[in-house]
Every structure is written in C-alpha cells, then in structure tokens.
Write an enzyme that holds these catalytic residues in place. Structure first.
Site, PDB file in Angstrom:
ATOM      1  CG  ASP A  11      51.500  79.567  55.082  1.00  0.00           C
ATOM      2  OD1 ASP A  11      52.253  79.427  56.065  1.00  0.00           O
ATOM      3  OD2 ASP A  11      50.555  80.375  55.044  1.00  0.00           O
ATOM      4  CE1 TYR A 238      41.472  78.015  52.922  1.00  0.00           C
ATOM      5  CE2 TYR A 238      41.142  78.844  55.144  1.00  0.00           C
ATOM      6  CZ  TYR A 238      41.778  78.911  53.930  1.00  0.00           C
ATOM      7  OH  TYR A 238      42.726  79.843  53.716  1.00  0.00           O
ATOM      8  CE  LYS A 241      44.074  84.071  51.850  1.00  0.00           C
ATOM      9  NZ  LYS A 241      44.208  83.751  53.254  1.00  0.00           N
TER      10      LYS A 241
HETATM   11  P1  13P Z   1      47.554  82.297  54.270  1.00  0.00           P
HETATM   12  O1  13P Z   1      46.728  81.330  53.482  1.00  0.00           O
HETATM   13  O2  13P Z   1      48.557  82.986  53.452  1.00  0.00           O
HETATM   14  O3  13P Z   1      48.158  81.607  55.459  1.00  0.00           O
HETATM   15  O4  13P Z   1      46.597  83.454  54.802  1.00  0.00           O
HETATM   16  C1  13P Z   1      45.722  83.242  55.818  1.00  0.00           C
HETATM   17  C2  13P Z   1      44.783  84.371  56.025  1.00  0.00           C
HETATM   18  O5  13P Z   1      43.612  84.187  55.867  1.00  0.00           O
HETATM   19  C3  13P Z   1      45.238  85.685  56.446  1.00  0.00           C
HETATM   20  O6  13P Z   1      44.150  86.500  56.804  1.00  0.00           O
HETATM   21 MG    MG Z   2      49.696  81.509  56.601  1.00  0.00          MG
HETATM   22 MG    MG Z   3      50.182  82.081  52.424  1.00  0.00          MG
END
Ligand code: 13P
Ligand code: MG
Ligand code: MG
Length: 393
Positions: A11, A238, A241
């Site tokens: 990402d 962190y 995700k």
């Molecule tokens: P991603 O890890 O897909 O960027 O999502 C982040 C998120 O917490 C959306 O609420």
């Molecule tokens: Mg994202």
């Molecule tokens: Mg993502």
C-alpha cells in the site's frame, strides 16, 4: 524447469483516504513490471489492486527471496509512491518501512508470498500435468485473515471432499508462524489430520499465529504460501495494517478452487476494518475493488491463472469472487457488519488494546491507566499491553 511464483504487495498511497491507488500509480507499476518481463527478469506478470493495496504477481526462474526480483518490486512501489506524493494522495509510501532494503524485501513492509516448484506441465507428469494457482489479496485485514478458510479448505472434508481421495487424503502439513516472535521467523509444523485439534489451538488466534505455508504430504510439494507478518511488529511501531496475500496451487494433488473458496461464504469475523481496530466480517470482492462502503469492511479478492510450459500466464484470469453467487455472501457480510457495529466500541466489536494497530488508542487508555490509584491513596495504576510503540494515522 524450477519455476518461482512471487506475489509482492504494498500500500503506497490512495485516493481520498484508504480507498484505492490512482490510475497513474497502477500504470507506473504495470509499466515497470512489463519492463522487467522485457528484460528477462520475469517470465510473466500481472498487476491488480485490492482496496488500496497494489499486488504484483510474477513468474520467474530466479528462486524465492531473489534480490533482483524483490528490488524490482521495491522500485516499482517507490515509483508509485512518487506519483502518490506528487498528487497528494493519502499514505504515500505507507508500507515502505525502511529506507533502502539491500537484498530481499521481506520484513521491509511489503507483503511477500512465494513458491518454487518443479514445472513440467505435460500430460505424462503424474504430479502436475497442468499448473493452476490462485492469488488471494486482503485489505483492511489482520494477519491471520486466511487462518480459518485455509484450514477448512485443506483439512476439513466438510469443505474439501477431495480429502476423501487417495492422494489428497494423505493430508497436508501446516507450517504455522508465531508472529509475536520478533527475533525471527519462529515456526511449528503440524500434520493434518493427526494434529487437527492442535492446529486449531494455534489458528484460532488470528493476531498471533498465522499459516506460513501448507505442504502436500503425498508429494512434498508446497500447496500454499501466505505473507504472515505484522507490519507493526516489523516496524516496531504501527504504520499500516497487515493485509496479507496468499498464493495457493489447486487441482490434482491439491484441493480444487471451489473447495478452497467455499469457506469464504462464511464472511467470518476478523480483526481489521477502520483504523485496524474493529472485528468485522471478511467480504469477498472482485479484483480492483475500492474500499468505499460503509465502515471499512475487510475485503478479500481471489484470482486464478494457468501456466504454460514456459511459465507464462493464461491470456486472461478467472476472478473467483466476481460472480453473482457471491452477491448473497456480500449481503450477508454487510448484515453481519451492521450487526457488529450496532454495538459500537463495546466488547467484542473492537480488538483488545494489546492488538490495536493505531497506538493513539493505546496512548488514550495509557493516560487513563496512569491516573488509577488504590482507595487508600497508595500505589498507582496498572499497565497496558506493550505492542505498538507510537504512531498515529
Ligand atoms: P490500510 O492499512 O489499508 O491503509 O488501512 C488503513 C486504515 O486503518 C483505514 O481505516
Ligand atoms: Mg492505506
Ligand atoms: Mg491497505
């Protein structure tokens, strides 16, 4: 020949929030990937996105963890990051957690799943007269999102009746990784069916234990590989995700695609969703789906390819979840999501503090815990679990 399939996903920025990469970003990764095919690094490739994650699928003969292949992917993700920055996209470079990894990019942020195999797809080959595989990519998901569906597809005849057949019936070895062990890759091998219950003891904890790979006991061939790592464990703090990818070979000595995808009809609850902090159902979606629904439901895509004898992909792919049959499951997932979110922040609707991926939440609880005191005025408050260090969205 020895052929390697590599799935590399990151990402590196998205439009209007954590939704999807831009067309320009996708074009950049596609053109870099086509270039890698032209100069002979890769045999064939495909680029798609699931939510805001860009996924490169490649075949080549360089083996797993190959520096050139991984560096090509890293540079393609950097290229897309530049575009994301230029256009002010959200979270530009989000999953590129180190400055410049020198060799392979495992542990540097992108998700990686790879399988090396003997590739000789001729009718007389008793093991693999034809090679077909699936790629699953999940967004807004904790690291163990595949634990339950993969277990059911490879170990439970209620989902995979193929397990009643002689060859598949010899069972599969589950290599399970302890993602809380940040000293290194800490693995255990357990055999289905004998260790069925022991495997479930581990896989029930989607945040700590994940399937790393699954091996056919009949042939010794790797059936599946999963990118089971946790970004906040890798990075120490962190930043995104875990959004795992999985590579799964199917048919013949392995389960059939329909046996492998039927467990997704459960839309089972997993950790993830908005701010990586909720427990919500996993919704199966077509490839190239943006995250724009209400909440931020965890999504999973699944596409399938065949390989010819040269290691080239079929001219098109099968999009398993792009079928009206899955509309019913999507409806159910939405209903389950609404039901769970109707209890807001309470209890099982959100992850425990130790698993929350946005450490801002942990700071909020930490500040309050510090203010606790015993009735008699002596002693101070308790402790919150140490996991993520510091980061915010
Ligand atoms: P991603 O890890 O897909 O960027 O999502 C982040 C998120 O917490 C959306 O609420
Ligand atoms: Mg994202
Ligand atoms: Mg993502």
């Amino acid at each position: 020949m020895k052929l390697t399939l590599s799935i590399l996903k990151a990402d590196v920025g998205s439009i209007g929030g954590h939704t999807k990469p831009s067309e320009r970003m996708m074009d950049a990764v596609k053109s870099d990937t086509a270039d890698a095919v032209r100069r002979g690094l890769l045999i064939d490739s495909f680029v798609g996105h699931t939510g805001d994650d860009i996924c490169i699928i490649a075949s080549h003969t360089n083996g797993p963890d190959n520096t050139d292949v991984h560096q090509f992917a890293w540079n393609a993700f950097l290229h897309a990051t530049d575009i994301a920055s230029q256009y002010g996209l959200y979270g530009a470079g989000q999953d590129l957690l180190v400055d410049a990894p020198s060799g392979n990019i495992r542990g540097a942020g992108p998700a990686v799943a790879e399988i090396e195999m003997d590739h000789d797809p001729v009718k007389t080959n008793p093991m693999r007269p034809a090679e077909s595989f699936m790629v699953l990519a999940a967004d807004k998901c904790g690291p163990g999102a595949y634990n339950l569906p993969m277990f059911l597809g490879f170990a439970d005849p209620m989902y995979c009746a193929g397990l009643m057949l002689p060859r598949i019936g010899e069972g599969f070895t589950f290599n399970v990784i302890d993602m809380d062990n940040t000293d290194g890759d800490s693995l255990i091998s357990l055999n289905a069916p004998e260790d069925y219950y022991k495997i479930t003891v581990l896989l029930r904890d989607n945040e700590r234990f994940g399937i790393d790979s699954i091996v056919s006991r009949y042939s010794g061939q790797v059936a599946a590989a999963v990118s089971a790592t946790r970004l906040h464990n890798i990075a120490g703090s962190y930043t995104g995700k875990d959004d795992p990818v999985a590579l799964v070979r199917n048919q013949g000595i392995f389960p059939a695609p329909e046996e492998l995808i039927s467990p997704y009809a459960k839309a089972h609850y997993i950790g993830g969703d908005a701010r990586g902090s909720h427990v919500m159902p996993l919704m199966p979606v077509p490839i190239n789906t943006a995250v724009t629904g209400m909440y931020c439901l965890p999504l999973v895509s699944c596409i399938g390819f065949s390989l010819n004898s040269r290691g080239e992909f079929s001219d098109s792919f099968a999009d398993f979840f792009d079928n009206p049959a899955w509309d019913y499951v999507r409806q159910q997932a939405q209903e389950k999501g609404i039901a769970m979110r109707s209890q807001g922040w309470s209890g099982a609707a959100m992850l425990p503090y130790g698993e929350l991926e946005y450490s801002g939440f942990r700071q909020s609880i930490g500040d309050l815990v510090d203010r606790f005191a015993f009735r008699d005025g002596n002693g101070t408050g308790g402790e919150i679990p140490e996991k993520a260090a510091s980061a915010d969205d």
